[in-house]
Design a protein around this motif. Structure first.
Motif, mmCIF file in Angstrom:
data_model
loop_
_atom_site.group_PDB
_atom_site.id
_atom_site.type_symbol
_atom_site.label_atom_id
_atom_site.label_comp_id
_atom_site.label_asym_id
_atom_site.label_seq_id
_atom_site.Cartn_x
_atom_site.Cartn_y
_atom_site.Cartn_z
ATOM 1 N N LYS A 10 0.848 -1.191 0.000
ATOM 2 C CA LYS A 10 0.000 0.000 0.000
ATOM 3 C C LYS A 10 0.881 1.237 0.000
ATOM 4 C CE LYS A 10 -4.037 -1.677 2.502
ATOM 5 N NZ LYS A 10 -4.873 -1.481 3.697
ATOM 6 N N ASN A 40 2.698 -6.892 -14.939
ATOM 7 C CA ASN A 40 1.844 -7.712 -14.075
ATOM 8 C C ASN A 40 1.845 -9.180 -14.521
ATOM 9 O OD1 ASN A 40 0.043 -7.938 -16.235
ATOM 10 N ND2 ASN A 40 -1.517 -6.627 -15.329
ATOM 11 N N ALA A 65 -4.760 2.649 -4.240
ATOM 12 C CA ALA A 65 -5.783 1.656 -4.601
ATOM 13 C C ALA A 65 -6.159 1.727 -6.080
ATOM 14 C CB ALA A 65 -7.020 1.839 -3.730
ATOM 15 N N ILE A 66 -6.217 2.933 -6.635
ATOM 16 C CA ILE A 66 -6.604 3.088 -8.042
ATOM 17 C C ILE A 66 -5.558 2.462 -8.965
ATOM 18 C CG2 ILE A 66 -6.883 4.830 -9.850
ATOM 19 C CD1 ILE A 66 -8.467 6.474 -7.906
ATOM 20 N N HIS A 67 -4.294 2.649 -8.666
ATOM 21 C CA HIS A 67 -3.247 2.045 -9.502
ATOM 22 C C HIS A 67 -3.221 0.526 -9.354
ATOM 23 C CE1 HIS A 67 -1.013 6.118 -9.618
ATOM 24 N NE2 HIS A 67 -1.750 5.965 -10.691
ATOM 25 N N ARG A 68 -3.455 0.019 -8.144
ATOM 26 C CA ARG A 68 -3.505 -1.445 -7.973
ATOM 27 C C ARG A 68 -4.646 -2.032 -8.792
ATOM 28 N NH1 ARG A 68 -2.895 -0.188 -2.481
ATOM 29 N NH2 ARG A 68 -4.973 -0.992 -2.011
ATOM 30 N N LYS A 69 -5.769 -1.346 -8.800
ATOM 31 C CA LYS A 69 -6.917 -1.828 -9.584
ATOM 32 C C LYS A 69 -6.605 -1.781 -11.081
ATOM 33 C CE LYS A 69 -11.821 -1.064 -10.340
ATOM 34 N NZ LYS A 69 -12.990 -0.241 -10.044
ATOM 35 N N GLN A 70 -6.020 -0.679 -11.550
ATOM 36 C CA GLN A 70 -5.694 -0.530 -12.967
ATOM 37 C C GLN A 70 -4.762 -1.639 -13.438
ATOM 38 O OE1 GLN A 70 -2.699 2.282 -13.928
ATOM 39 N NE2 GLN A 70 -3.261 2.408 -16.087
ATOM 40 N N MET A 72 -4.187 -4.481 -12.007
ATOM 41 C CA MET A 72 -4.638 -5.804 -11.542
ATOM 42 C C MET A 72 -3.608 -6.419 -10.597
ATOM 43 S SD MET A 72 -6.144 -7.012 -15.206
ATOM 44 C CE MET A 72 -4.841 -6.183 -16.090
ATOM 45 N N SER A 74 -2.426 -7.293 -6.507
ATOM 46 C CA SER A 74 -2.894 -7.516 -5.144
ATOM 47 C C SER A 74 -1.735 -7.313 -4.182
ATOM 48 C CB SER A 74 -3.507 -8.908 -4.997
ATOM 49 O OG SER A 74 -2.601 -9.888 -5.426
ATOM 50 N N SER A 148 -11.980 11.712 -9.604
ATOM 51 C CA SER A 148 -11.341 10.598 -10.284
ATOM 52 C C SER A 148 -11.202 11.009 -11.741
ATOM 53 C CB SER A 148 -12.236 9.362 -10.160
ATOM 54 O OG SER A 148 -11.768 8.343 -11.004
ATOM 55 N N THR A 150 -9.653 10.027 -15.654
ATOM 56 C CA THR A 150 -9.166 8.963 -16.533
ATOM 57 C C THR A 150 -8.644 9.617 -17.799
ATOM 58 O OG1 THR A 150 -10.849 7.454 -15.683
ATOM 59 C CG2 THR A 150 -9.757 6.820 -17.737
#
Length: 156
Positions: A10, A40, A65-70, A72, A74, A148, A150
């Motif tokens: 994090k 990834n 969190a947004i970059h982890r989601k983008q 993919m 964990s 947010s 994009t």
């Protein structure tokens, strides 16, 4: 050679998460390194601007969190990370089209935004950042309004 296999962590604190930088320890990348390429598990590559902070343990890399989601990713996942050097003669941004939304839907408002002021604030906050089409960003604008963003289009 810096980088290699690193573990996803994090972002060390909320303030750093709003920089839209990936946070690294100075023992992993020297201060002269400004950008990294992350690969990834699906062999997709992502370019990020980095910031150095000792709040990230060596061998780890802090994502919001947004970059982890983008990307993919964990937490505690091993990923391949390497310095990225752009070509300043071919890879400079002339203009970008961004899509904006409220980060937290409960804080929506109908009040109009001054888009000229938003553009100026964006350029101040993200000067010398690396961007890619589809990249999500967190953007604080006046009175702690968090949006947010994009990236929809980039023109060189």
């Amino acid at each position: 050679m810096y980088g290699g296999v690193m573990r996803v962590a994090k972002c060390p604190n909320e303030e750093l998460s709003f920089t839209n930088c990936v946070i690294v320890n100075e023992n992993d990348f020297p201060l002269k390194v400004k950008y990294i390429q992350v690969t990834n598990d699906q062999a997709k590559h992502f370019i990020y601007t980095i910031r150095h902070d000792r709040g990230v343990k060596p061998g780890h890399i802090g994502f919001n969190a947004i970059h982890r989601k983008q990307a993919m990713l964990s937490l505690d996942q091993e990923i391949r990370v390497e310095p990225y050097v752009h070509d300043p003669h071919r890879q400079l941004i002339g203009s970008m089209i961004l899509e904006a939304d409220f980060l937290q839907k409960k804080s929506t408002t109908n009040e109009p935004y001054n888009t000229d002021q938003m553009a100026m604030t964006f350029m101040e906050q993200f000067a010398k950042h690396g961007f890619t089409v589809g990249q999500p960003l967190v953007f604080k604008f006046q009175d702690k309004k968090t949006l947010s963003l994009t990236i929809k289009e980039i023109e060189g």
